[in-house]
Design a protein around this motif. Structure first.
Motif, PDB file in Angstrom:
ATOM      1  N   ASN A 198       4.579 -17.484 -20.706  1.00  0.00           N
ATOM      2  CA  ASN A 198       5.969 -17.311 -20.283  1.00  0.00           C
ATOM      3  C   ASN A 198       6.425 -18.446 -19.382  1.00  0.00           C
ATOM      4  O   ASN A 198       5.682 -18.894 -18.505  1.00  0.00           O
ATOM      5  CB  ASN A 198       6.141 -16.003 -19.497  1.00  0.00           C
ATOM      6  N   LEU A 199       7.656 -18.867 -19.618  1.00  0.00           N
ATOM      7  CA  LEU A 199       8.376 -19.747 -18.695  1.00  0.00           C
ATOM      8  C   LEU A 199       9.706 -19.057 -18.422  1.00  0.00           C
ATOM      9  O   LEU A 199      10.725 -19.363 -19.038  1.00  0.00           O
ATOM     10  CB  LEU A 199       8.587 -21.135 -19.306  1.00  0.00           C
ATOM     11  N   ASN A 200       9.692 -18.113 -17.502  1.00  0.00           N
ATOM     12  CA  ASN A 200      10.856 -17.248 -17.298  1.00  0.00           C
ATOM     13  C   ASN A 200      11.847 -17.810 -16.303  1.00  0.00           C
ATOM     14  O   ASN A 200      11.484 -18.171 -15.175  1.00  0.00           O
ATOM     15  CB  ASN A 200      10.416 -15.865 -16.815  1.00  0.00           C
ATOM     16  N   MET A 201      13.106 -17.883 -16.719  1.00  0.00           N
ATOM     17  CA  MET A 201      14.187 -18.132 -15.777  1.00  0.00           C
ATOM     18  C   MET A 201      14.543 -16.807 -15.122  1.00  0.00           C
ATOM     19  O   MET A 201      14.337 -15.733 -15.695  1.00  0.00           O
ATOM     20  CB  MET A 201      15.404 -18.713 -16.488  1.00  0.00           C
ATOM     21  N   THR A 202      15.058 -16.862 -13.904  1.00  0.00           N
ATOM     22  CA  THR A 202      15.345 -15.649 -13.146  1.00  0.00           C
ATOM     23  C   THR A 202      16.832 -15.579 -12.813  1.00  0.00           C
ATOM     24  O   THR A 202      17.520 -16.595 -12.737  1.00  0.00           O
ATOM     25  CB  THR A 202      14.523 -15.621 -11.843  1.00  0.00           C
ATOM     26  N   THR A 203      17.319 -14.359 -12.617  1.00  0.00           N
ATOM     27  CA  THR A 203      18.732 -14.160 -12.305  1.00  0.00           C
ATOM     28  C   THR A 203      18.874 -13.171 -11.156  1.00  0.00           C
ATOM     29  O   THR A 203      17.907 -12.503 -10.764  1.00  0.00           O
ATOM     30  CB  THR A 203      19.512 -13.614 -13.520  1.00  0.00           C
ATOM     31  N   VAL A 204      20.078 -13.087 -10.639  1.00  0.00           N
ATOM     32  CA  VAL A 204      20.414 -12.069  -9.643  1.00  0.00           C
ATOM     33  C   VAL A 204      21.632 -11.293 -10.131  1.00  0.00           C
ATOM     34  O   VAL A 204      22.475 -11.817 -10.877  1.00  0.00           O
ATOM     35  CB  VAL A 204      20.710 -12.672  -8.249  1.00  0.00           C
ATOM     36  N   GLU A 205      21.703 -10.038  -9.733  1.00  0.00           N
ATOM     37  CA  GLU A 205      22.885  -9.219  -9.981  1.00  0.00           C
ATOM     38  C   GLU A 205      23.752  -9.257  -8.720  1.00  0.00           C
ATOM     39  O   GLU A 205      23.232  -9.099  -7.614  1.00  0.00           O
ATOM     40  CB  GLU A 205      22.478  -7.772 -10.270  1.00  0.00           C
ATOM     41  N   GLY A 227      10.464 -19.248 -12.547  1.00  0.00           N
ATOM     42  CA  GLY A 227      10.989 -20.249 -11.627  1.00  0.00           C
ATOM     43  C   GLY A 227      12.497 -20.309 -11.665  1.00  0.00           C
ATOM     44  O   GLY A 227      13.176 -19.544 -12.351  1.00  0.00           O
ATOM     45  N   THR A 228      13.018 -21.246 -10.908  1.00  0.00           N
ATOM     46  CA  THR A 228      14.462 -21.434 -10.808  1.00  0.00           C
ATOM     47  C   THR A 228      14.726 -22.839 -10.316  1.00  0.00           C
ATOM     48  O   THR A 228      13.811 -23.544  -9.888  1.00  0.00           O
ATOM     49  CB  THR A 228      15.085 -20.392  -9.861  1.00  0.00           C
ATOM     50  N   GLY A 229      15.975 -23.254 -10.349  1.00  0.00           N
ATOM     51  CA  GLY A 229      16.349 -24.566  -9.841  1.00  0.00           C
ATOM     52  C   GLY A 229      17.347 -25.256 -10.748  1.00  0.00           C
ATOM     53  O   GLY A 229      17.222 -25.194 -11.975  1.00  0.00           O
ATOM     54  N   THR A 230      18.334 -25.886 -10.156  1.00  0.00           N
ATOM     55  CA  THR A 230      19.226 -26.737 -10.936  1.00  0.00           C
ATOM     56  C   THR A 230      18.448 -27.981 -11.345  1.00  0.00           C
ATOM     57  O   THR A 230      17.374 -28.270 -10.805  1.00  0.00           O
ATOM     58  CB  THR A 230      20.447 -27.160 -10.111  1.00  0.00           C
ATOM     59  N   ILE A 231      18.992 -28.710 -12.311  1.00  0.00           N
ATOM     60  CA  ILE A 231      18.332 -29.958 -12.693  1.00  0.00           C
ATOM     61  C   ILE A 231      19.379 -31.000 -13.048  1.00  0.00           C
ATOM     62  O   ILE A 231      20.424 -30.684 -13.633  1.00  0.00           O
ATOM     63  CB  ILE A 231      17.351 -29.737 -13.867  1.00  0.00           C
ATOM     64  N   ALA A 254       5.240 -12.145 -13.214  1.00  0.00           N
ATOM     65  CA  ALA A 254       4.905 -13.553 -12.993  1.00  0.00           C
ATOM     66  C   ALA A 254       3.776 -13.703 -11.976  1.00  0.00           C
ATOM     67  O   ALA A 254       3.687 -12.959 -11.003  1.00  0.00           O
ATOM     68  CB  ALA A 254       6.140 -14.314 -12.516  1.00  0.00           C
ATOM     69  N   GLN A 255       2.936 -14.714 -12.223  1.00  0.00           N
ATOM     70  CA  GLN A 255       1.845 -15.045 -11.304  1.00  0.00           C
ATOM     71  C   GLN A 255       2.193 -16.247 -10.431  1.00  0.00           C
ATOM     72  O   GLN A 255       1.686 -16.395  -9.319  1.00  0.00           O
ATOM     73  CB  GLN A 255       0.580 -15.359 -12.114  1.00  0.00           C
ATOM     74  N   TYR A 256       3.033 -17.134 -10.970  1.00  0.00           N
ATOM     75  CA  TYR A 256       3.420 -18.368 -10.271  1.00  0.00           C
ATOM     76  C   TYR A 256       4.933 -18.500 -10.335  1.00  0.00           C
ATOM     77  O   TYR A 256       5.560 -18.107 -11.323  1.00  0.00           O
ATOM     78  CB  TYR A 256       2.774 -19.588 -10.926  1.00  0.00           C
ATOM     79  N   PHE A 257       5.503 -19.093  -9.273  1.00  0.00           N
ATOM     80  CA  PHE A 257       6.953 -19.249  -9.221  1.00  0.00           C
ATOM     81  C   PHE A 257       7.283 -20.670  -8.793  1.00  0.00           C
ATOM     82  O   PHE A 257       6.950 -21.095  -7.677  1.00  0.00           O
ATOM     83  CB  PHE A 257       7.579 -18.258  -8.242  1.00  0.00           C
ATOM     84  N   LEU A 258       7.941 -21.418  -9.689  1.00  0.00           N
ATOM     85  CA  LEU A 258       8.360 -22.784  -9.399  1.00  0.00           C
ATOM     86  C   LEU A 258       9.619 -22.723  -8.537  1.00  0.00           C
ATOM     87  O   LEU A 258      10.652 -22.206  -8.960  1.00  0.00           O
ATOM     88  CB  LEU A 258       8.632 -23.533 -10.701  1.00  0.00           C
ATOM     89  N   THR A 259       9.506 -23.262  -7.312  1.00  0.00           N
ATOM     90  CA  THR A 259      10.532 -23.090  -6.287  1.00  0.00           C
ATOM     91  C   THR A 259      11.102 -24.430  -5.850  1.00  0.00           C
ATOM     92  O   THR A 259      10.345 -25.318  -5.442  1.00  0.00           O
ATOM     93  CB  THR A 259       9.927 -22.400  -5.045  1.00  0.00           C
ATOM     94  N   PRO A 260      12.412 -24.637  -5.924  1.00  0.00           N
ATOM     95  CA  PRO A 260      12.992 -25.880  -5.395  1.00  0.00           C
ATOM     96  C   PRO A 260      12.588 -26.065  -3.930  1.00  0.00           C
ATOM     97  O   PRO A 260      12.594 -25.109  -3.153  1.00  0.00           O
ATOM     98  CB  PRO A 260      14.499 -25.653  -5.529  1.00  0.00           C
ATOM     99  N   SER A 261      12.237 -27.269  -3.557  1.00  0.00           N
ATOM    100  CA  SER A 261      11.717 -27.509  -2.208  1.00  0.00           C
ATOM    101  C   SER A 261      12.693 -27.056  -1.128  1.00  0.00           C
ATOM    102  O   SER A 261      12.278 -26.552  -0.075  1.00  0.00           O
ATOM    103  CB  SER A 261      11.374 -28.987  -2.026  1.00  0.00           C
ATOM    104  N   SER A 262      14.005 -27.196  -1.376  1.00  0.00           N
ATOM    105  CA  SER A 262      14.999 -26.797  -0.373  1.00  0.00           C
ATOM    106  C   SER A 262      15.048 -25.291  -0.166  1.00  0.00           C
ATOM    107  O   SER A 262      15.574 -24.819   0.839  1.00  0.00           O
ATOM    108  CB  SER A 262      16.388 -27.293  -0.781  1.00  0.00           C
TER     109      SER A 262
END
Length: 352
Positions: free
Chosen positions: A63-70, A272-276, A300-308
């Motif tokens: 999985n390479l899951n994008m995440t959202t918020v309600e 993960g998440t992040g603009t690109i 998810a086991q790992y979450f790619l997080t923008p440094s900011s």
């Protein structure tokens, strides 16, 4: 009625009145909670999220899951009871309404903005992914928007590719304004355009009569020119009514995974998440605390997080989720290689 009973009745009635008042009292806050996650390598609604045609692709796993918020809508503000309840809950965030919807933005305006940002993030994700793989990417000048009430309404359309202005070829959005302002208000400007979805064989000449810009006094036509990328094959992203720019990183990784023989995830569940940006730079997003909850809830086991966003995310990370700090798409690809190898010591971690 005994005095004690009367006192209890009065107290009960007072509490009921206070509760009713609290329900009726609106406060300038909105609510945010974890939303659904989507595997960019998988399918949604019976269709692959990422579809590539005209180029060889490779099988993927994991999985390479994008995440959202309600979030509550732009036209709704919380009442006092909802706000207090949200403040007390761990899986909800209560934030000022103006932080989500500045300048009294309506729901219709918010939806339009989200759709525009989502489209732009897809374009940047495709460009970043192909650049990562060494595949050439082109650019073209397009009409990003037509200003309401301007001379271009009904003549120019969002998505038009602007090839030339008065016969002068344009390769940069700034050229458009420079060529238009050479005219006096009331004079005609001739645009050579390719309508949305058409090819260079469908060139059209569109004449627009300029008006006087009330701010500068110069000629204007009322279009917002921008840049879009062109690709040597077709990449389609199908994800319904999801909006906003924060899926860019995960879309880019999904495209890279499908276009190269190396299996990026090694079967693991990465979110993960992040603009690109087109050059692969990863930017911050909103609602990170809710997104890491959504990711962990999904498995998810790992979450790619923008440094900011790292400090906020690290302040309350769900158990079992490892945060990985990311600044560039190339770095994220390297991090996934480290995860596949099982050597996690080199992974850049988020800290408070």
């Amino acid at each position: 009625m005994p005095r004690r009973s009367a006192t209890m009745l009065a107290s009960t009635l007072l509490l009921i009145a206070l509760f009713c008042a609290a329900v009726l009292i609106k406060v300038p806050y909105s609510e945010m909670s974890p939303g659904p996650t989507y595997n960019t390598l998988g399918a949604q609604g019976g269709k692959q999220v990422i579809t590539i045609s005209g180029r060889s692709t490779y099988p993927t796993t994991g999985n390479l899951n994008m995440t959202t918020v309600e979030v509550t809508s732009a036209d709704y503000t919380l009442n006092l009871v909802e706000a207090v309840t949200g403040w007390l809950r761990h899986d909800q965030a209560v934030i000022p309404h103006s932080n989500l919807y500045p300048d009294n933005q309506t729901e219709k305006q918010a939806e339009a903005q989200n759709a525009e940002e989502f489209s732009a993030s897809q374009d940047s994700a495709k460009a970043a992914a192909l650049t990562q793989l060494g595949i050439p990417v082109g650019t073209e000048v397009v009409v990003s928007a037509v200003v309401e009430g301007s001379p271009s309404v009904g003549r120019m359309h969002a998505g038009d590719v602007v090839v030339a202005v008065d016969g002068t070829k344009v390769t940069d959005p700034d050229q458009v304004a420079a060529l238009v302002t050479k005219h006096q208000p009331g004079q005609d400007v001739v645009f050579t355009v390719i309508p949305p979805g058409k090819t260079s064989s469908n060139l059209q000449q569109v004449t627009v009569t300029t008006a006087k810009n009330p701010d500068t006094g110069k000629a204007f036509v009322g279009i917002q020119p921008g840049t879009e990328h062109t690709f040597p094959f077709t990449i389609d992203i199908n994800l319904g009514d999801v909006g906003g720019p924060s899926a860019g990183l995960m879309f880019a990784l999904g495209i890279v995974d499908k276009l190269q023989s190396t299996d990026l995830t090694g079967g693991r569940f990465i979110a993960g998440t992040g603009t690109i940006d087109a050059d692969g730079t990863v930017g911050p997003i909103g609602g990170i605390s809710m997104k890491i909850i959504a990711a962990r809830n999904a498995g998810a086991q790992y979450f790619l997080t923008p440094s900011s966003n790292c400090a906020e995310a690290a302040a309350d990370t769900p158990s079992g989720l490892r945060l990985i700090k990311v600044d560039k798409l190339s770095q994220a690809v390297t991090d996934l290689a480290e995860i596949r190898s099982g050597d996690l010591s080199a992974l850049p971690a988020c800290s408070r």
